[in-house]
Design a protein around this motif. Structure first.
Motif, PDB file in Angstrom:
ATOM      1  N   GLN A  15       0.822  -1.212   0.000  1.00 40.96           N
ATOM      2  CA  GLN A  15       0.000   0.000   0.000  1.00 40.96           C
ATOM      3  C   GLN A  15       0.854   1.260   0.000  1.00 40.96           C
ATOM      4  O   GLN A  15       0.481   2.292  -0.575  1.00 40.96           O
ATOM      5  N   MET A  16       2.039   1.191   0.635  1.00 44.15           N
ATOM      6  CA  MET A  16       2.924   2.353   0.642  1.00 44.15           C
ATOM      7  C   MET A  16       3.530   2.578  -0.743  1.00 44.15           C
ATOM      8  O   MET A  16       3.723   3.721  -1.167  1.00 44.15           O
ATOM      9  N   ILE A  17       3.809   1.494  -1.476  1.00 46.50           N
ATOM     10  CA  ILE A  17       4.322   1.639  -2.842  1.00 46.50           C
ATOM     11  C   ILE A  17       3.301   2.334  -3.728  1.00 46.50           C
ATOM     12  O   ILE A  17       3.633   3.225  -4.519  1.00 46.50           O
ATOM     13  N   ARG A  18       2.023   1.953  -3.578  1.00 48.72           N
ATOM     14  CA  ARG A  18       0.966   2.601  -4.373  1.00 48.72           C
ATOM     15  C   ARG A  18       0.822   4.076  -3.993  1.00 48.72           C
ATOM     16  O   ARG A  18       0.633   4.934  -4.852  1.00 48.72           O
ATOM     17  N   ALA A  19       0.922   4.366  -2.693  1.00 51.77           N
ATOM     18  CA  ALA A  19       0.810   5.757  -2.255  1.00 51.77           C
ATOM     19  C   ALA A  19       1.956   6.597  -2.799  1.00 51.77           C
ATOM     20  O   ALA A  19       1.761   7.749  -3.237  1.00 51.77           O
ATOM     21  N   LEU A  20       3.173   6.046  -2.795  1.00 49.91           N
ATOM     22  CA  LEU A  20       4.319   6.785  -3.340  1.00 49.91           C
ATOM     23  C   LEU A  20       4.175   6.991  -4.844  1.00 49.91           C
ATOM     24  O   LEU A  20       4.592   8.028  -5.379  1.00 49.91           O
ATOM     25  N   ALA A  21       3.604   5.997  -5.534  1.00 50.07           N
ATOM     26  CA  ALA A  21       3.399   6.146  -6.977  1.00 50.07           C
ATOM     27  C   ALA A  21       2.411   7.276  -7.267  1.00 50.07           C
ATOM     28  O   ALA A  21       2.630   8.092  -8.176  1.00 50.07           O
ATOM     29  N   ARG A  22       1.328   7.339  -6.470  1.00 50.32           N
ATOM     30  CA  ARG A  22       0.366   8.436  -6.656  1.00 50.32           C
ATOM     31  C   ARG A  22       0.999   9.784  -6.331  1.00 50.32           C
ATOM     32  O   ARG A  22       0.751  10.786  -7.012  1.00 50.32           O
ATOM     33  N   GLN A  23       1.816   9.810  -5.295  1.00 52.54           N
ATOM     34  CA  GLN A  23       2.496  11.059  -4.934  1.00 52.54           C
ATOM     35  C   GLN A  23       3.439  11.520  -6.045  1.00 52.54           C
ATOM     36  O   GLN A  23       3.490  12.704  -6.384  1.00 52.54           O
ATOM     37  N   ALA A  24       4.183  10.567  -6.621  1.00 52.86           N
ATOM     38  CA  ALA A  24       5.095  10.927  -7.704  1.00 52.86           C
ATOM     39  C   ALA A  24       4.333  11.418  -8.928  1.00 52.86           C
ATOM     40  O   ALA A  24       4.752  12.379  -9.599  1.00 52.86           O
ATOM     41  N   GLU A  25       3.204  10.784  -9.228  1.00 52.52           N
ATOM     42  CA  GLU A  25       2.398  11.224 -10.377  1.00 52.52           C
ATOM     43  C   GLU A  25       1.850  12.627 -10.156  1.00 52.52           C
ATOM     44  O   GLU A  25       1.870  13.469 -11.067  1.00 52.52           O
ATOM     45  N   ALA A  26       1.364  12.892  -8.933  1.00 48.41           N
ATOM     46  CA  ALA A  26       0.859  14.231  -8.631  1.00 48.41           C
ATOM     47  C   ALA A  26       1.969  15.275  -8.712  1.00 48.41           C
ATOM     48  O   ALA A  26       1.749  16.397  -9.178  1.00 48.41           O
ATOM     49  N   GLU A  27       3.176  14.902  -8.283  1.00 44.65           N
ATOM     50  CA  GLU A  27       4.292  15.838  -8.357  1.00 44.65           C
ATOM     51  C   GLU A  27       4.649  16.145  -9.805  1.00 44.65           C
ATOM     52  O   GLU A  27       4.938  17.300 -10.151  1.00 44.65           O
ATOM     53  N   ARG A  28       4.622  15.129 -10.664  1.00 42.77           N
ATOM     54  CA  ARG A  28       4.902  15.361 -12.082  1.00 42.77           C
ATOM     55  C   ARG A  28       3.848  16.264 -12.716  1.00 42.77           C
ATOM     56  O   ARG A  28       4.172  17.147 -13.529  1.00 42.77           O
ATOM     57  N   GLU A  29       2.579  16.049 -12.370  1.00 41.72           N
ATOM     58  CA  GLU A  29       1.520  16.909 -12.907  1.00 41.72           C
ATOM     59  C   GLU A  29       1.687  18.346 -12.430  1.00 41.72           C
ATOM     60  O   GLU A  29       1.467  19.299 -13.190  1.00 41.72           O
ATOM     61  N   ARG A  30       2.067  18.516 -11.168  1.00 42.79           N
ATOM     62  CA  ARG A  30       2.277  19.868 -10.651  1.00 42.79           C
ATOM     63  C   ARG A  30       3.393  20.582 -11.407  1.00 42.79           C
ATOM     64  O   ARG A  30       3.254  21.753 -11.793  1.00 42.79           O
ATOM     65  N   ARG A  31       4.485  19.881 -11.640  1.00 47.27           N
ATOM     66  CA  ARG A  31       5.599  20.485 -12.369  1.00 47.27           C
ATOM     67  C   ARG A  31       5.194  20.816 -13.811  1.00 47.27           C
ATOM     68  O   ARG A  31       5.586  21.860 -14.346  1.00 47.27           O
ATOM     69  N   ALA A  32       4.401  19.924 -14.436  1.00 46.54           N
ATOM     70  CA  ALA A  32       3.975  20.185 -15.811  1.00 46.54           C
ATOM     71  C   ALA A  32       3.090  21.431 -15.881  1.00 46.54           C
ATOM     72  O   ALA A  32       3.229  22.252 -16.803  1.00 46.54           O
ATOM     73  N   LYS A  33       2.216  21.589 -14.908  1.00 43.60           N
ATOM     74  CA  LYS A  33       1.348  22.771 -14.909  1.00 43.60           C
ATOM     75  C   LYS A  33       2.156  24.045 -14.678  1.00 43.60           C
ATOM     76  O   LYS A  33       1.884  25.086 -15.289  1.00 43.60           O
ATOM     77  N   ILE A  34       3.135  23.963 -13.794  1.00 43.66           N
ATOM     78  CA  ILE A  34       3.973  25.140 -13.547  1.00 43.66           C
ATOM     79  C   ILE A  34       4.752  25.521 -14.799  1.00 43.66           C
ATOM     80  O   ILE A  34       4.843  26.695 -15.174  1.00 43.66           O
ATOM     81  N   ILE A  35       5.327  24.524 -15.465  1.00 44.47           N
ATOM     82  CA  ILE A  35       6.084  24.796 -16.689  1.00 44.47           C
ATOM     83  C   ILE A  35       5.173  25.383 -17.769  1.00 44.47           C
ATOM     84  O   ILE A  35       5.544  26.334 -18.476  1.00 44.47           O
ATOM     85  N   HIS A  36       3.953  24.824 -17.883  1.00 48.91           N
ATOM     86  CA  HIS A  36       3.004  25.351 -18.879  1.00 48.91           C
ATOM     87  C   HIS A  36       2.624  26.792 -18.558  1.00 48.91           C
ATOM     88  O   HIS A  36       2.569  27.652 -19.458  1.00 48.91           O
ATOM     89  N   ALA A  37       2.387  27.081 -17.272  1.00 48.01           N
ATOM     90  CA  ALA A  37       2.017  28.443 -16.882  1.00 48.01           C
ATOM     91  C   ALA A  37       3.170  29.408 -17.131  1.00 48.01           C
ATOM     92  O   ALA A  37       2.952  30.546 -17.583  1.00 48.01           O
ATOM     93  N   GLU A  38       4.391  28.977 -16.846  1.00 46.76           N
ATOM     94  CA  GLU A  38       5.541  29.838 -17.114  1.00 46.76           C
ATOM     95  C   GLU A  38       5.689  30.104 -18.606  1.00 46.76           C
ATOM     96  O   GLU A  38       6.043  31.223 -19.017  1.00 46.76           O
ATOM     97  N   GLY A  39       5.420  29.091 -19.438  1.00 48.84           N
ATOM     98  CA  GLY A  39       5.475  29.300 -20.881  1.00 48.84           C
ATOM     99  C   GLY A  39       4.416  30.280 -21.360  1.00 48.84           C
ATOM    100  O   GLY A  39       4.696  31.149 -22.206  1.00 48.84           O
ATOM    101  N   GLU A  40       3.202  30.166 -20.811  1.00 48.32           N
ATOM    102  CA  GLU A  40       2.137  31.101 -21.190  1.00 48.32           C
ATOM    103  C   GLU A  40       2.496  32.523 -20.755  1.00 48.32           C
ATOM    104  O   GLU A  40       2.246  33.494 -21.488  1.00 48.32           O
TER     105      GLU A  40
END
Length: 256
Positions: free
Chosen positions: A167-192
């Motif tokens: 269950q901790m492996i799944r939680a870390l995977a979700r955390q990593a995915e959310a972190e990647r999405e956050r970085r992608a949104k920040i990069i997109h906003a900086e580009g805009e």
């Protein structure tokens, strides 16, 4: 028939030959003479051990590794993990390794297990996973300090593997995915934001030089015409549109 003197000489020679011991370059001999420890360890090379007065203990000075079995560790944020490690050590003082502790290899192994559980139990899971080098250095320092009275030097400790619950492996995977999405949104906003700044600068230039808009218009036509497509573009000057707009406004005013 041998005489008594000859027999004695043979016995002495055999005794001396049996007393000769050869130690390798990485070996030292700790000698107990009549139960008392001699001041210095002997070796390497040829030494004499006069049994039964002397008793010899061989000690290797090479670096020796041993694996710490997987230990159940509860981190500071109450996550249970299994952690295994590898410890590298060597004997630097053979006399202490024999006299101060019974079986220094076993003692060092047991001490490594307890130290691993106590140190890793004081950190959170994120620190355990991300700051491995720092924890390795801390484990090495603590083990070296505690084994120093035994004449043992711990040269390196490496946390080998950390097994997480499913269950901790799944939680870390979700955390990593959310972190990647956050970085992608920040990069997109900086580009805009950068694009908006450049557009604002271009608008200021066009406002000062109206002819720049016409040049940009012609460049766009060239780019469209360079592609192999069936798009037909009819340039229509804005001056004509403005003239027609004025005529229509005059007609509308006259009708009123």
């Amino acid at each position: 028939m041998f005489s008594a003197g000859g027999l004695l000489i043979v016995i002495v020679v055999l005794y001396l030959l049996s007393s000769i011991k050869i130690l390798k370059e990485y070996e030292r001999a700790v000698i107990f003479r009549l139960g008392r420890l001699l001041p210095q360890a002997k070796g390497p090379g040829v030494i004499l051990v006069f049994a039964p007065l002397d008793r010899m203990e061989r000690v290797s000075l090479r670096v020796e590794p041993f694996e710490v079995p997987p230990q159940d560790v509860v981190s500071r944020d109450n996550v249970t993990v299994k952690v295994s490690a590898v410890v590298y050590y060597r004997v630097i003082e053979p006399r202490l390794a024999i006299v101060e502790v019974n079986n220094f290899r076993y003692a060092t192994s047991q001490l490594a297990q307890t130290t691993l559980r106590s140190v890793l139990g004081e950190v959170e899971l994120d620190e355990l996973l991300s700051q491995r080098e720092k924890l390795n250095n801390r484990l090495q320092e603590l083990l070296d300090e505690r084994t120093s009275p035994w004449g043992v030097k711990v040269t390196m400790v490496e946390v080998k593997q950390v097994d997480l619950p499913e269950q901790m492996i799944r939680a870390l995977a979700r955390q990593a995915e959310a972190e990647r999405e956050r970085r992608a949104k920040i990069i997109h906003a900086e580009g805009e934001y950068s694009a908006a700044e450049k557009l604002a600068m271009a608008a200021e230039v066009i406002q000062r030089q109206p002819a720049a808009l016409q040049l940009r218009y012609l460049q766009t036509l060239v780019e469209i015409g360079a592609e192999k497509n069936s798009t037909i573009v009819f340039p229509f000057p804005m001056d004509i549109v403005q003239g027609l707009q004025k005529v229509l406004d005059r007609v509308a005013n006259a009708e009123r």
